[in-house]
Structure formats: structure tokens, C-alpha cells
Scaffold this active site. Structure first.
Site, PDB file in Angstrom:
ATOM      1  N   ARG A   1      39.580 -22.494  -6.408  1.00  0.00           N
ATOM      2  CA  ARG A   1      40.546 -23.586  -6.614  1.00  0.00           C
ATOM      3  C   ARG A   1      40.750 -23.888  -8.099  1.00  0.00           C
ATOM      4  NH1 ARG A   1      37.276 -25.431  -2.540  1.00  0.00           N
ATOM      5  NH2 ARG A   1      38.230 -25.611  -0.501  1.00  0.00           N
TER       6      ARG A   1
ATOM      7  N   HIS B   1      29.486 -32.911 -19.212  1.00  0.00           N
ATOM      8  CA  HIS B   1      29.929 -32.778 -17.819  1.00  0.00           C
ATOM      9  C   HIS B   1      31.080 -33.745 -17.499  1.00  0.00           C
ATOM     10  CE1 HIS B   1      28.376 -31.262 -13.685  1.00  0.00           C
ATOM     11  NE2 HIS B   1      29.668 -31.499 -13.619  1.00  0.00           N
TER      12      HIS B   1
ATOM     13  N   GLU C   1      20.681 -30.971 -17.129  1.00  0.00           N
ATOM     14  CA  GLU C   1      21.525 -32.084 -17.566  1.00  0.00           C
ATOM     15  C   GLU C   1      20.751 -33.384 -17.387  1.00  0.00           C
ATOM     16  OE1 GLU C   1      25.312 -31.903 -15.569  1.00  0.00           O
ATOM     17  OE2 GLU C   1      25.771 -29.938 -16.383  1.00  0.00           O
TER      18      GLU C   1
ATOM     19  N   CYS D   1      33.115 -24.470 -17.663  1.00  0.00           N
ATOM     20  CA  CYS D   1      33.274 -25.835 -17.142  1.00  0.00           C
ATOM     21  C   CYS D   1      32.941 -25.809 -15.656  1.00  0.00           C
ATOM     22  CB  CYS D   1      34.701 -26.329 -17.349  1.00  0.00           C
ATOM     23  SG  CYS D   1      35.100 -26.599 -19.070  1.00  0.00           S
ATOM     24  N   ALA D   2      32.127 -24.823 -15.232  1.00  0.00           N
ATOM     25  CA  ALA D   2      31.810 -24.702 -13.797  1.00  0.00           C
ATOM     26  C   ALA D   2      30.409 -25.230 -13.515  1.00  0.00           C
ATOM     27  CB  ALA D   2      31.941 -23.258 -13.358  1.00  0.00           C
ATOM     28  N   ARG D   3      29.396 -24.434 -13.813  1.00  0.00           N
ATOM     29  CA  ARG D   3      28.024 -24.851 -13.569  1.00  0.00           C
ATOM     30  C   ARG D   3      27.098 -24.232 -14.601  1.00  0.00           C
ATOM     31  NH1 ARG D   3      29.320 -28.529 -11.578  1.00  0.00           N
ATOM     32  NH2 ARG D   3      28.771 -29.541  -9.626  1.00  0.00           N
TER      33      ARG D   3
ATOM     34  N   ALA E   1      35.376 -33.612 -14.377  1.00  0.00           N
ATOM     35  CA  ALA E   1      36.006 -34.376 -13.297  1.00  0.00           C
ATOM     36  C   ALA E   1      36.207 -35.827 -13.679  1.00  0.00           C
ATOM     37  CB  ALA E   1      35.141 -34.289 -12.049  1.00  0.00           C
TER      38      ALA E   1
HETATM   39  P1  NAD Z   1      35.819 -22.667  -5.207  1.00  0.00           P
HETATM   40  O1  NAD Z   1      34.767 -22.496  -4.191  1.00  0.00           O
HETATM   41  O2  NAD Z   1      37.194 -23.042  -4.803  1.00  0.00           O
HETATM   42  O3  NAD Z   1      35.906 -21.339  -6.084  1.00  0.00           O
HETATM   43  C1  NAD Z   1      34.804 -20.622  -6.497  1.00  0.00           C
HETATM   44  C2  NAD Z   1      35.211 -19.169  -6.583  1.00  0.00           C
HETATM   45  O4  NAD Z   1      34.119 -18.425  -7.083  1.00  0.00           O
HETATM   46  C3  NAD Z   1      35.567 -18.573  -5.235  1.00  0.00           C
HETATM   47  O5  NAD Z   1      36.849 -17.981  -5.264  1.00  0.00           O
HETATM   48  C4  NAD Z   1      34.490 -17.526  -4.999  1.00  0.00           C
HETATM   49  O6  NAD Z   1      34.969 -16.410  -4.317  1.00  0.00           O
HETATM   50  C5  NAD Z   1      34.102 -17.186  -6.406  1.00  0.00           C
HETATM   51  N1  NAD Z   1      32.793 -16.574  -6.487  1.00  0.00           N
HETATM   52  C6  NAD Z   1      31.685 -16.830  -5.746  1.00  0.00           C
HETATM   53  N2  NAD Z   1      30.670 -16.016  -6.101  1.00  0.00           N
HETATM   54  C7  NAD Z   1      31.161 -15.231  -7.083  1.00  0.00           C
HETATM   55  C8  NAD Z   1      30.595 -14.195  -7.852  1.00  0.00           C
HETATM   56  N3  NAD Z   1      29.341 -13.796  -7.689  1.00  0.00           N
HETATM   57  N4  NAD Z   1      31.363 -13.600  -8.791  1.00  0.00           N
HETATM   58  C9  NAD Z   1      32.644 -13.992  -8.985  1.00  0.00           C
HETATM   59  N5  NAD Z   1      33.244 -14.964  -8.260  1.00  0.00           N
HETATM   60  C10 NAD Z   1      32.502 -15.583  -7.336  1.00  0.00           C
HETATM   61  O7  NAD Z   1      35.225 -23.722  -6.234  1.00  0.00           O
HETATM   62  P2  NAD Z   1      36.072 -24.558  -7.288  1.00  0.00           P
HETATM   63  O8  NAD Z   1      36.525 -25.806  -6.670  1.00  0.00           O
HETATM   64  O9  NAD Z   1      37.081 -23.684  -7.914  1.00  0.00           O
HETATM   65  O10 NAD Z   1      34.944 -24.928  -8.340  1.00  0.00           O
HETATM   66  C11 NAD Z   1      34.491 -23.947  -9.226  1.00  0.00           C
HETATM   67  C12 NAD Z   1      33.280 -24.438  -9.992  1.00  0.00           C
HETATM   68  O11 NAD Z   1      33.656 -25.528 -10.813  1.00  0.00           O
HETATM   69  C13 NAD Z   1      32.146 -24.944  -9.123  1.00  0.00           C
HETATM   70  O12 NAD Z   1      30.933 -24.560  -9.695  1.00  0.00           O
HETATM   71  C14 NAD Z   1      32.275 -26.459  -9.236  1.00  0.00           C
HETATM   72  O13 NAD Z   1      31.063 -27.112  -8.994  1.00  0.00           O
HETATM   73  C15 NAD Z   1      32.707 -26.582 -10.663  1.00  0.00           C
HETATM   74  N6  NAD Z   1      33.357 -27.829 -10.988  1.00  0.00           N
HETATM   75  C16 NAD Z   1      32.970 -28.442 -12.154  1.00  0.00           C
HETATM   76  C17 NAD Z   1      33.575 -29.604 -12.534  1.00  0.00           C
HETATM   77  C18 NAD Z   1      33.136 -30.287 -13.772  1.00  0.00           C
HETATM   78  O14 NAD Z   1      33.090 -31.507 -13.815  1.00  0.00           O
HETATM   79  N7  NAD Z   1      32.813 -29.561 -14.823  1.00  0.00           N
HETATM   80  C19 NAD Z   1      34.575 -30.173 -11.743  1.00  0.00           C
HETATM   81  C20 NAD Z   1      34.984 -29.498 -10.587  1.00  0.00           C
HETATM   82  C21 NAD Z   1      34.387 -28.308 -10.242  1.00  0.00           C
HETATM   83  C1  MLT Z   2      31.947 -31.157  -9.328  1.00  0.00           C
HETATM   84  O1  MLT Z   2      31.320 -30.171  -8.940  1.00  0.00           O
HETATM   85  O2  MLT Z   2      32.803 -31.715  -8.625  1.00  0.00           O
HETATM   86  C2  MLT Z   2      31.688 -31.646 -10.710  1.00  0.00           C
HETATM   87  O3  MLT Z   2      30.400 -31.427 -11.084  1.00  0.00           O
HETATM   88  C3  MLT Z   2      32.208 -32.983 -10.949  1.00  0.00           C
HETATM   89  C4  MLT Z   2      31.257 -34.132 -11.020  1.00  0.00           C
HETATM   90  O4  MLT Z   2      30.885 -34.694 -10.004  1.00  0.00           O
HETATM   91  O5  MLT Z   2      30.935 -34.540 -12.118  1.00  0.00           O
END
Ligand code: NAD
Ligand code: MLT
Length: 527
Positions: free
Chosen positions: A149, A277, A258, A227-229, A280
Site C-alpha cells: 500500500r 517515527h 525506538e 520509513c517502514a520498519r 503516520a
Molecule cells: P503492505 O502489507 O500493504 O505492503 C508491504 C509489502 O511488502 C507487500 O506488498 C509485501 O508483498 C511486501 N513484502 C513482504 N515481504 C517482502 C520481502 N521479503 N521482500 C520484498 N517485499 C516484501 O504494508 P504497507 O501498508 O505498505 O506498510 C509498509 C510498511 O510501512 C510496514 O512496515 C508498515 O508498518 C510501515 N509503516 C510505517 C509508518 C511510519 O509511521 N513510518 C506508517 C505506515 C506504515
Molecule cells: C504504522 O505501522 O502504522 C506506523 O508505525 C505508524 C504509527 O503507528 O506510528
């Protein structure tokens, strides 16, 4: 009912919970002992990324029905443990996607144009115009690791700025990538080709350390954004790569630990831009995720489908009305079948016939299992029932048939082992009127509630009268009775609805009569 919130969420979510009738208690940055005390009587727990939801925490929460993650990542929640405890885990996967994507774009510009560094120097009076020559995004290649997403939203935004897109995600189709203008490739190729690589995977055992020293080397001269994890990118390797010039820069919003420890090498690396972080942290995103979680908690305690349940069968809200009447019916059929079978089970077969066969029935099958295990397990629900079946090595087989004999819809639960089987079938008559209509081959018509006596007997004159007399002698009133038989003089099965519970001597007296094969009392009360 109490909902405990252990990481701050938007007021809109708290208001929504209160409007739904919950008492809301907050315990932010609480130590383990405070958490354990506060969770004891909670029906719902709301967390973000700050609370570790462990097996130990869940073990001390007997009333807990749902853990709601106000956000996306659930790596701080032990989902397997939650499932074992029968606790739903739900997240809010949509509400902060755009905020996270926008933050990624902001971090990309921040590092490519050294905005934080230049800003900090100007604030201290230095006009360092000559020190910063940035990288233009136009015509550069963006490597996206994880095209879910957030990754897709980033692709749209940075693609529109003239970047060529190449992505690594083994779990999405080339068509989806193509529709976004991205080419799918292996991780190595993505990193070799990218000028800027951005990470958008969840943190899983597979993605932990996915980007280490060797991968950063492939990105030679580029930038890395995460910005993922935290944990997906090796932090020591990244700090070294930026300091030794392998990379031009990096921008990170998330960290393995964190808050980021003060001695992290990332803090000493000038060209590493960091935010705490914040991906969001927009008002819109926080409202979205908080209200979504509040709604899901309300649904969970009302036994309604939980939209984004990660460990429980879920169902489209629009289909729920059609399936709902069969959820309790399946549970009762499972419970009756289990009590009548009274032996070890190899296979539980749940068959759907007629209109119900057109629906998504995972939740109904889980309820049939819940009914089966209810007499055996103290904490069983539709979340942990499939796991209990697995632990007990019971094969669960779901099947569907279009024809339902004389009924609009029919659900049959069959329990079997190598020695025998029992089948209990139920339907809904018009006006939400549940009935058990078959037990094994016998056609019956029993309202599945209260006190039920199921007698298998030989079809001989006087047997039914005898059973009635015995019940009468013990002052047990018969509210209803249905008798089915194979052939005249063959075996018969009689179901009695009773006004009160027959005691053990009644069952013994009945079974002592040679015309009665078995008599079983089934308590279908809600005790
Ligand atoms: P999502 O589940 O929609 O997408 C994750 C994607 O990663 C999927 O398409 C999946 O197929 C792919 N994936 C899984 N394992 C993989 C691998 N080994 N190699 C390559 N691709 C792989 O999740 P999302 O909603 O897009 O969120 C993505 C990340 O962003 C998550 O870790 C989420 O926690 C993080 N996030 C962080 C914040 C923030 O505040 N920084 C906010 C929102 C989301
Ligand atoms: C999430 O995975 O949605 C993010 O870490 C956002 C957050 O809750 O800070």
C-alpha cells in the site's frame, strides 16, 4: 466494559469508544507491572508501536477480546500468542498510508537536497550555500523494496516527479507493478539500478536485515530511505556506508530500537537524516486509524465481523447480515454433534447446502468448531477454535452443495473417526427461527436451546410413553418432542425439549430399559 489504551491515539478514537459505551482507561509509557494490572479487566487493548503485546501480557488478560493496532505494523504484537488466547488482533491498514507515503517523499527530498543540514546551519547564522549541491529526482531511478500500500503510493508520487521506477516485491504481480509504471526485478537488480532506494516492507523474519552491507554496496553513490520498519536495514552497516561515502545519504523514520539510543552511530553520521517515527503523524491519519480501531473494538465485543482482523475469520460487512443467523446455529450444531459423538474425532466436516453455500463461511465454520470445543476448553472462541482443532489433529473439512433438500439453507456438522460418525444438521426457518432438523439419518424438528434429551431407542409400542412417565416421575416437564425412525420396529431417535435439567438418575433409569439404546442430556443453555 473497559478498553485500555497504552499508546496515545487521536481523541476522535477515544470519543468513538466512549460513544459505544466503553470505559476508556489510558496507561501511556507504563511499566510492565502497571500494564499487567491495568489489562486484567480490559475487554479491548489499543496500541501503536510503543507497546510490546507479549504472551505474558495476554496471559494476565482473561477478559480481553481484541487488541487493536492504531496503525499498520503489528511486529510489536505476538499474534500467535493472541490467537492461542482467543484474542483478535486487528490493525488499521488504510488510514495512514498516504501520510506514510508523503513522509517518504519528504524524507527523499530532505536527504537528496540536504535540507535539515542546511537548515540547522542557517539557524546558527551560517550561509552555507556553497556546501550543498543536491541530487535532482527528475530522470533518476527509484528502487522500491516492498510494493504494497505505502510502496504503491510512493511510486505514484515519485513517479510523477519524473523518476523511473523499479521494484522488488516477490508477492505482487507484474501487472500491478506495470499499472504503476514500475518494473519488477530481483533485489540485487533494483539496488544496482537505483539512485534512491526506499524500503516499504513489514518487519518479518524474512525481511529482518534484508538490506545489509552487501546490499548497500550495490546502491553505491545513492541514497537509502526507510520509513517502514527498523530492523529491515542494518543500522551499523548503513551508518558506515554513509560515513565512508559508499552512499551519498540516508533518511530514516524508523529504527530497530525506538526511541533511538543516544549512542546510535546513525546520530553521528552527518548525511543521515532522522525523524522520530513520524510517518503516520498527521491529524488526518491519526483520526483515521483511531476511529477505525474504535469501530473494530465495538464490532468485536458485539460478535460482529472485525474488518481488519489478522487472526480471525473475517467477512465483508455487506454479507454479514446473510451469514449472521447461521453463526450461532453452526455453534449449536457443533456442540450437539460433539456431545452425541463422545469419542475422539479424526475429522470434522462442515457442509453448507442451499443459499448459505454462496456465502463466505469461514466465520461459520469457526463457530461450529467453537461449539464443538466449548465443553472441553474453558477459553474457546472463533479465533482460537481452528488452532485447537489443529492441536488435536482434527482435520477440518468444509464443503458446499447447491441443493439443500427441502430447506433454503442447511448446515451439517459431521464428526467422525474410523469407528463411526454423528451428523447434526440445522436450518433457519423464516423469521430467524433456528431448528435442528436432522440427527444422523433421522428427521427431527428441535429448537436448539435450553435442556435437550436425545434418546435412541427401538421403535416399540410404549417406549415413548415410558420415557414420558420417567420424566414425569422426576417432575420434569416436556416442552416439545420429535420422534424419527428408520423403519417400523427398527431404531428410532427422539428429541425432547425439557423445561429443566434431568438429573443423572433419570438417564440411568432410561438406559436401564432394554428398549432404550442410549439417552443423552444436552445443556444448550448459555451458562
Ligand atoms: P503492505 O502489507 O500493504 O505492503 C508491504 C509489502 O511488502 C507487500 O506488498 C509485501 O508483498 C511486501 N513484502 C513482504 N515481504 C517482502 C520481502 N521479503 N521482500 C520484498 N517485499 C516484501 O504494508 P504497507 O501498508 O505498505 O506498510 C509498509 C510498511 O510501512 C510496514 O512496515 C508498515 O508498518 C510501515 N509503516 C510505517 C509508518 C511510519 O509511521 N513510518 C506508517 C505506515 C506504515
Ligand atoms: C504504522 O505501522 O502504522 C506506523 O508505525 C505508524 C504509527 O503507528 O506510528
Amino acid at each position: 466494559m473497559k478498553v485500555l489504551i497504552t499508546d496515545p491515539i487521536a481523541d476522535a478514537g477515544i470519543d468513538r469508544l466512549r460513544e459505544a459505551g466503553f470505559t476508556v482507561e489510558t496507561a501511556y509509557e507504563a511499566d510492565q507491572e502497571t500494564l499487567q494490572t491495568a489489562i486484567r479487566d480490559a475487554a479491548g487493548l489499543v496500541v501503536r508501536s510503543g507497546t510490546e503485546v507479549t504472551d505474558e501480557l495476554l496471559s494476565g488478560a482473561p477478559a480481553l477480546q481484541i487488541v487493536g493496532r492504531a496503525g499498520i505494523g503489528v511486529d510489536n504484537i505476538d499474534i500467535d500468542a493472541a490467537t492461542e488466547h482467543g484474542v483478535i488482533v486487528a490493525n488499521a491498514p488504510e488510514g495512514n498510508v498516504r501520510a506514510a507515503a508523503e513522509h517518504t517523499v519528504a524524507m527523499t527530498f530532505a536527504t537528496a537536497r540536504s535540507i535539515p543540514q542546511a537548515h540547522a546551519r542557517l539557524k546558527t547564522g551560517e550561509w552555507a550555500k556553497g556546501d550543498y549541491v543536491g541530487t535532482e529526482l527528475n530522470n533518476k531511478t527509484l528502487g522500491i523494496v516492498g510494493l504494497g500500500r505505502v510502496g504503491q503510493e510512493v511510486a505514484k508520487r515519485l513517479g510523477s516527479l519524473g523518476m523511473e521506477l523499479v521494484a522488488y516485491d516477490p508477492y505482487i504481480g507484474a501487472d500491478r507493478a506495470e499499472a504503476l509504471g514500475a518494473e519488477l526485478a530481483e533485489l540485487e537488480t533494483v539496488l544496482d539500478r537505483a539512485d534512491i532506494a526506499t524500503v516499504h516492507t513489514p518487519l518479518t523474519p524474512e525481511t529482518e536485515g534484508l538490506i545489509g552491507a552487501a546490499e548497500l554496496k550495490r546502491l553505491d553513490g545513492g541514497y537509502l530511505i526507510n520509513c517502514a520498519r527498523g530492523g529491515v536495514v542494518e543500522e551499523d552497516a548503513l551508518a558506515s556506508a554513509v560515513v565512508d561515502g559508499t552512499l551519498e545519504g540516508a533518511a530514516l523514520d524508523v529504527f530497530a530500537t525506538e526511541p533511538l539510543p543516544e549512542d546510535s552511530p546513525l546520530l553521528g553520521a552527518e548525511n543521515v537524516v532522522v525523524t522520530p517515527h513520524l510517518g503516520a503523524s498527521t491529524e488526518a491519519a491519526q483520526e483515521n486509524v483511531a476511529t477505525s480501531i474504535a469501530d473494530q473494538i465495538a464490532a468485536a465485543v458485539a460478535d460482529e465481523p472485525v474488518l481488519n482482523a489478522l487472526n480471525a475469520p473475517s467477512i465483508d460487512a455487506s454479507a454479514f447480515g446473510r451469514v449472521e443467523p447461521y453463526i450461532e446455529l453452526a455453534e449449536t450444531a457443533g456442540r450437539i454433534a460433539m456431545e452425541l459423538f463422545d469419542a475422539h474425532i479424526d475429522t470434522a466436516h462442515v457442509e453448507y447446502a442451499g443459499e448459505i453455500a454462496d456465502e463466505e463461511v469461514d466465520i461459520v465454520t469457526a463457530s461450529a468448531l467453537k461449539g464443538m470445543f466449548r465443553p472441553l476448553e474453558s477459553q474457546v472462541n472463533a479465533v482460537n477454535a481452528p488452532g485447537i482443532a489443529e492441536e488435536r489433529a482434527i482435520d477440518v473439512v468444509e464443503s458446499k452443495a447447491t441443493a439443500a433438500e427441502d430447506f433454503q439453507s442447511l448446515i451439517s456438522v459431521t464428526l467422525e473417526n474410523g469407528d463411526g460418525s454423528v451428523t447434526v444438521s440445522g436450518t433457519q426457518f423464516a423469521g430467524n427461527d433456528p431448528r435442528i432438523v436432522r440427527i444422523d439419518g433421522y428427521r427431527v424438528d428441535a429448537i436448539p436451546e435450553g435442556h435437550m434429551l436425545v434418546a435412541r431407542n427401538y421403535d416399540e409400542p410404549g417406549v415413548i410413553g415410558f420415557i414420558g412417565t420417567v420424566l414425569g416421575e422426576y417432575d420434569i416437564n416436556i416442552a416439545g418432542m420429535f420422534n424419527g425412525r428408520e423403519t417400523i420396529g427398527g431404531e428410532a431417535l427422539t428429541v425432547y425439549s425439557l423445561d429443566s435439567e434431568p438429573n443423572g438418575s433419570i438417564i440411568e433409569t432410561l438406559e436401564a430399559d432394554e428398549r432404550i439404546i442410549s439417552a443423552q442430556y444436552l445443556a444448550l443453555t448459555d451458562e
